[in-house]
Design a protein around this motif. Structure first.
Motif, PDB file in Angstrom:
ATOM      1  N   THR A   1      92.918  19.587  91.086  1.00 26.35           N
ATOM      2  CA  THR A   1      91.551  19.923  91.091  1.00 26.35           C
ATOM      3  C   THR A   1      90.787  20.564  92.406  1.00 26.35           C
ATOM      4  N   LYS A   2      90.721  19.618  93.398  1.00 25.13           N
ATOM      5  CA  LYS A   2      90.551  19.957  94.617  1.00 25.13           C
ATOM      6  C   LYS A   2      90.144  20.540  95.454  1.00 25.13           C
ATOM      7  N   ASP A   3      91.299  21.880  95.642  1.00 27.12           N
ATOM      8  CA  ASP A   3      91.044  22.899  96.369  1.00 27.12           C
ATOM      9  C   ASP A   3      90.272  24.000  96.067  1.00 27.12           C
ATOM     10  N   SER A   4      89.299  23.801  94.469  1.00 24.72           N
ATOM     11  CA  SER A   4      88.532  25.151  93.914  1.00 24.72           C
ATOM     12  C   SER A   4      87.418  24.479  94.436  1.00 24.72           C
ATOM     13  N   ILE A   5      86.820  23.502  95.646  1.00 27.73           N
ATOM     14  CA  ILE A   5      85.965  23.180  95.770  1.00 27.73           C
ATOM     15  C   ILE A   5      85.663  23.843  96.887  1.00 27.73           C
ATOM     16  N   TYR A   6      86.702  24.607  98.187  1.00 26.89           N
ATOM     17  CA  TYR A   6      86.280  25.014  99.429  1.00 26.89           C
ATOM     18  C   TYR A   6      85.106  26.197  99.062  1.00 26.89           C
ATOM     19  N   LEU A   7      85.428  26.912  98.578  1.00 27.01           N
ATOM     20  CA  LEU A   7      84.445  28.247  97.914  1.00 27.01           C
ATOM     21  C   LEU A   7      83.052  27.569  97.970  1.00 27.01           C
ATOM     22  N   GLN A   8      82.839  26.960  97.117  1.00 31.48           N
ATOM     23  CA  GLN A   8      81.707  26.265  96.978  1.00 31.48           C
ATOM     24  C   GLN A   8      81.232  25.450  97.153  1.00 31.48           C
TER      25      GLN A   8
ATOM     26  N   ILE B   1      78.464  12.977 104.233  1.00 29.27           N
ATOM     27  CA  ILE B   1      77.272  12.829 103.141  1.00 29.27           C
ATOM     28  C   ILE B   1      78.071  14.387 102.095  1.00 29.27           C
ATOM     29  N   ASP B   2      77.201  14.123 101.250  1.00 29.46           N
ATOM     30  CA  ASP B   2      77.339  15.037 100.132  1.00 29.46           C
ATOM     31  C   ASP B   2      75.883  15.665 100.193  1.00 29.46           C
ATOM     32  N   LEU B   3      75.651  16.765  99.760  1.00 32.87           N
ATOM     33  CA  LEU B   3      74.283  17.632  99.867  1.00 32.87           C
ATOM     34  C   LEU B   3      73.342  16.726  98.901  1.00 32.87           C
TER      35      LEU B   3
ATOM     36  N   LEU C   1      81.576  25.912 100.773  1.00 35.54           N
ATOM     37  CA  LEU C   1      81.381  27.080 101.754  1.00 35.54           C
ATOM     38  C   LEU C   1      79.937  27.465 101.106  1.00 35.54           C
ATOM     39  N   LEU C   2      79.339  27.529 100.114  1.00 39.74           N
ATOM     40  CA  LEU C   2      78.532  28.329  99.809  1.00 39.74           C
ATOM     41  C   LEU C   2      77.252  28.153  99.782  1.00 39.74           C
ATOM     42  N   GLU C   3      77.029  26.609  99.207  1.00 43.00           N
ATOM     43  CA  GLU C   3      76.360  25.881  99.211  1.00 43.00           C
ATOM     44  C   GLU C   3      75.731  25.467 100.509  1.00 43.00           C
ATOM     45  N   VAL C   4      76.496  25.551 101.437  1.00 41.05           N
ATOM     46  CA  VAL C   4      76.287  25.231 103.064  1.00 41.05           C
ATOM     47  C   VAL C   4      75.976  25.929 103.701  1.00 41.05           C
ATOM     48  N   HIS C   5      76.846  27.092 103.058  1.00 39.73           N
ATOM     49  CA  HIS C   5      75.428  28.479 103.642  1.00 39.73           C
ATOM     50  C   HIS C   5      74.345  28.400 103.227  1.00 39.73           C
ATOM     51  N   ASN C   6      73.822  27.913 102.165  1.00 45.36           N
ATOM     52  CA  ASN C   6      72.578  28.703 101.919  1.00 45.36           C
ATOM     53  C   ASN C   6      71.557  26.763 101.761  1.00 45.36           C
ATOM     54  N   TYR C   7      72.315  25.894 102.618  1.00 47.68           N
ATOM     55  CA  TYR C   7      71.545  24.981 102.673  1.00 47.68           C
ATOM     56  C   TYR C   7      70.785  25.535 104.066  1.00 47.68           C
TER      57      TYR C   7
ATOM     58  N   MET D   1      83.688  18.303  98.675  1.00 47.63           N
ATOM     59  CA  MET D   1      83.185  19.658  98.464  1.00 47.63           C
ATOM     60  C   MET D   1      81.829  19.718  99.298  1.00 47.63           C
ATOM     61  N   THR D   2      81.174  19.215 100.066  1.00 49.64           N
ATOM     62  CA  THR D   2      79.412  19.015 101.195  1.00 49.64           C
ATOM     63  C   THR D   2      80.871  19.154 102.329  1.00 49.64           C
ATOM     64  N   GLN D   3      81.631  18.247 102.884  1.00 49.66           N
ATOM     65  CA  GLN D   3      82.582  18.643 103.882  1.00 49.66           C
ATOM     66  C   GLN D   3      83.954  19.230 104.041  1.00 49.66           C
ATOM     67  N   GLU D   4      84.194  19.996 103.000  1.00 52.37           N
ATOM     68  CA  GLU D   4      85.100  20.202 103.162  1.00 52.37           C
ATOM     69  C   GLU D   4      84.160  22.122 102.511  1.00 52.37           C
ATOM     70  N   GLY D   5      83.224  22.417 102.831  1.00 57.26           N
ATOM     71  CA  GLY D   5      82.151  23.182 103.150  1.00 57.26           C
ATOM     72  C   GLY D   5      81.825  23.861 103.885  1.00 57.26           C
ATOM     73  N   LEU D   6      81.415  21.731 104.973  1.00 52.60           N
ATOM     74  CA  LEU D   6      80.760  22.470 106.415  1.00 52.60           C
ATOM     75  C   LEU D   6      81.663  22.996 106.995  1.00 52.60           C
ATOM     76  N   ALA D   7      83.272  22.207 106.745  1.00 49.86           N
ATOM     77  CA  ALA D   7      84.630  22.363 107.943  1.00 49.86           C
ATOM     78  C   ALA D   7      85.087  24.444 107.974  1.00 49.86           C
ATOM     79  N   VAL D   8      85.181  24.701 106.409  1.00 50.11           N
ATOM     80  CA  VAL D   8      85.057  25.997 106.583  1.00 50.11           C
ATOM     81  C   VAL D   8      84.060  27.283 106.785  1.00 50.11           C
ATOM     82  N   PHE D   9      82.946  25.643 106.814  1.00 52.79           N
ATOM     83  CA  PHE D   9      82.117  27.029 107.302  1.00 52.79           C
ATOM     84  C   PHE D   9      81.601  27.622 108.901  1.00 52.79           C
ATOM     85  N   ALA D  10      82.562  26.239 109.363  1.00 51.94           N
ATOM     86  CA  ALA D  10      82.225  25.913 110.773  1.00 51.94           C
ATOM     87  C   ALA D  10      83.389  26.328 111.619  1.00 51.94           C
TER      88      ALA D  10
END
Length: 422
Positions: free
Chosen positions: A325-332, A361-363, A334-340, A246-255
């Motif tokens: 269900t892995k693809d449900s983690i991208y938006l979440q 790593i995970d957050l 992204l949100l959590e990485v942005h807030n961190y 989740m964190t890795q995909e969120g970080l990648a989408v944020f990038a």
């Protein structure tokens, strides 16, 4: 525990981490769930009427479970690092359960345990990933027409894109630059591994695709892997596994987002995948998912709709009721990485940004990473994207986005409606 470990305890933890890495490597989720190109060819040859019938390799979970038990015996202390390794052990056991249930109804519940799903609550404990997806889908739908007009043309062949990436990647990675392979046997237009990026031979790409691959795959996924592999005490940080997905995909989408590489169509596709996973969980079969994606993006080739539907049902039930269900983690993510990041930049200390790139790593692992860093047991990341090396850039972006969140843009836009009416 606030002091550094004793040498004996450190060696036990390093040994446990090495054992867990070995256990995890026996459980390659995405590679096991992949489909051969022949399934897509047969689907289109048969007039898009018959759902595919994928076959998966048999993965014996017993050796991994035995290794996890061996590692657990070494993780007996109490610190943030012990907790991190215990989470890794828990996730590895859940991954073994997932791969033991391929093509069975239990696969869906195992996937939910690993990744959550569309109806799982996100950071605020109230909103779900499906809520985010529907909200984003409705927002982007307002801009469908202008987005189509601004869409860059897909005129780069795989060989032309390879040439561009071969020139760009050494600027960031030097001799460690990932290789670029061109092949027909890859489902998506592009995919990445530890040290390579694969391009589908018959696909065409835009300039924005080039930036997405550079920012998302190379400067996040491959970079964090290389940084983790180089850790002198815990090279397990180079491992991609469901616990840090989740964190890795969120970080990648944020990038992608902060570098201007995330176009509306791709952003909408992330939302559509969450909606499609929910549809599958509610009983939609592969054909219905394929038709859903065809309707959602008429500009995409039929093969891309097939690929999107494949991502939803891979490993699970093609006829509905058991999605991956892995693809449900991208938006979440992204949100959590942005807030961190928004919180981290307030400290004015770039070290809290670099911590995200010390490995995969995970957050939730950040406390352990800080512990290791303060104890002198964590090496600084060598490979970082440009946006993560200058806090002024990141601070300006995050301040701007926070500023706009407090404004009712609809009332502002209403002033100009008559101007654009025609």
């Amino acid at each position: 525990m606030t002091a550094a470990f004793s040498e004996t305890e450190l060696e036990k933890l390093k040994q446990a981490a090495a054992i867990l890495a070995e256990a995890e490597k026996r459980l390659p989720v995405l590679r096991t769930l992949s489909w051969d190109r022949s399934l897509a060819d047969a689907f289109f040859k048969n007039g898009e009427k018959e759902p595919p019938s994928p076959q998966y390799p048999v993965i014996d979970p017993a050796p991994s479970r035995e290794l996890v038990a061996k590692a657990r015996a070494l993780i007996s202390g109490a610190s943030e690092v012990h907790e991190w390794l215990r989470r890794f052990a828990d996730t590895t056991e859940e991954t073994a359960a997932l791969l033991s249930a391929l093509g069975k109804p239990d696969f869906h519940s195992c996937s939910l345990a690993l990744y959550g799903g569309p109806t799982s609550a996100v950071a605020d404990g109230k909103t779900t990933a499906l809520d985010l997806a529907r909200r984003l889908d409705a927002l982007l739908r307002e801009f469908d027409a202008p987005a189509d007009r601004m869409e860059p043309p897909e005129q780069l062949s795989a060989s032309a894109l390879k040439k561009r990436l071969d020139e760009a990647l050494p600027k960031y990675f030097g001799a460690a630059a990932p290789r670029i392979d061109i092949t027909l046997n890859v489902s998506a237009k592009a995919a990445a591994g530890r040290d390579y990026i694969k391009l589908r031979e018959d696909a065409f790409f835009s300039d924005l695709d080039e930036q997405q691959l550079l920012q998302h795959e190379a400067l996040v996924h491959i970079a964090t892997g290389l940084n983790g592999d180089a850790q002198p005490h815990f090279p397990i940080l180079g491992e991609a596994y469901p616990g840090n997905a989740m964190t890795q995909e969120g970080l990648a989408v944020f990038a992608e987002f902060i570098s201007g590489a995330l176009d509306p169509r791709r952003f909408k596709r992330l939302a559509d995948r969450v909606i499609a996973i929910h549809m599958s969980a509610e009983g939609a079969d592969f054909i219905q998912l394929y038709q859903f994606f065809r309707e959602r993006s008429e500009k995409d080739a039929p093969f891309e709709a097939f690929e999107s539907a494949r991502r939803v049902v891979r490993g699970g039930l093609v006829n509905g009721g058991g999605p991956f269900t892995k693809d449900s983690i991208y938006l979440q993510g992204l949100l959590e990485v942005h807030n961190y990041l928004r919180t981290a930049v307030r400290t004015g200390d770039a070290a809290y940004i670099r911590l995200l790139f010390a490995g995969k790593i995970d957050l939730d692992d950040l406390a352990a990473m800080k512990f290791l860093r303060d104890a002198g047991l964590l090496a600084e990341p060598r490979y970082l994207p440009p946006w993560a090396t200058d806090l002024r850039w990141l601070l300006s972006y995050l301040s701007y986005s926070t500023f706009l969140n407090g404004i009712d843009l609809k009332s502002v836009a209403a002033r100009y409606e008559s101007l654009f009416r025609d």
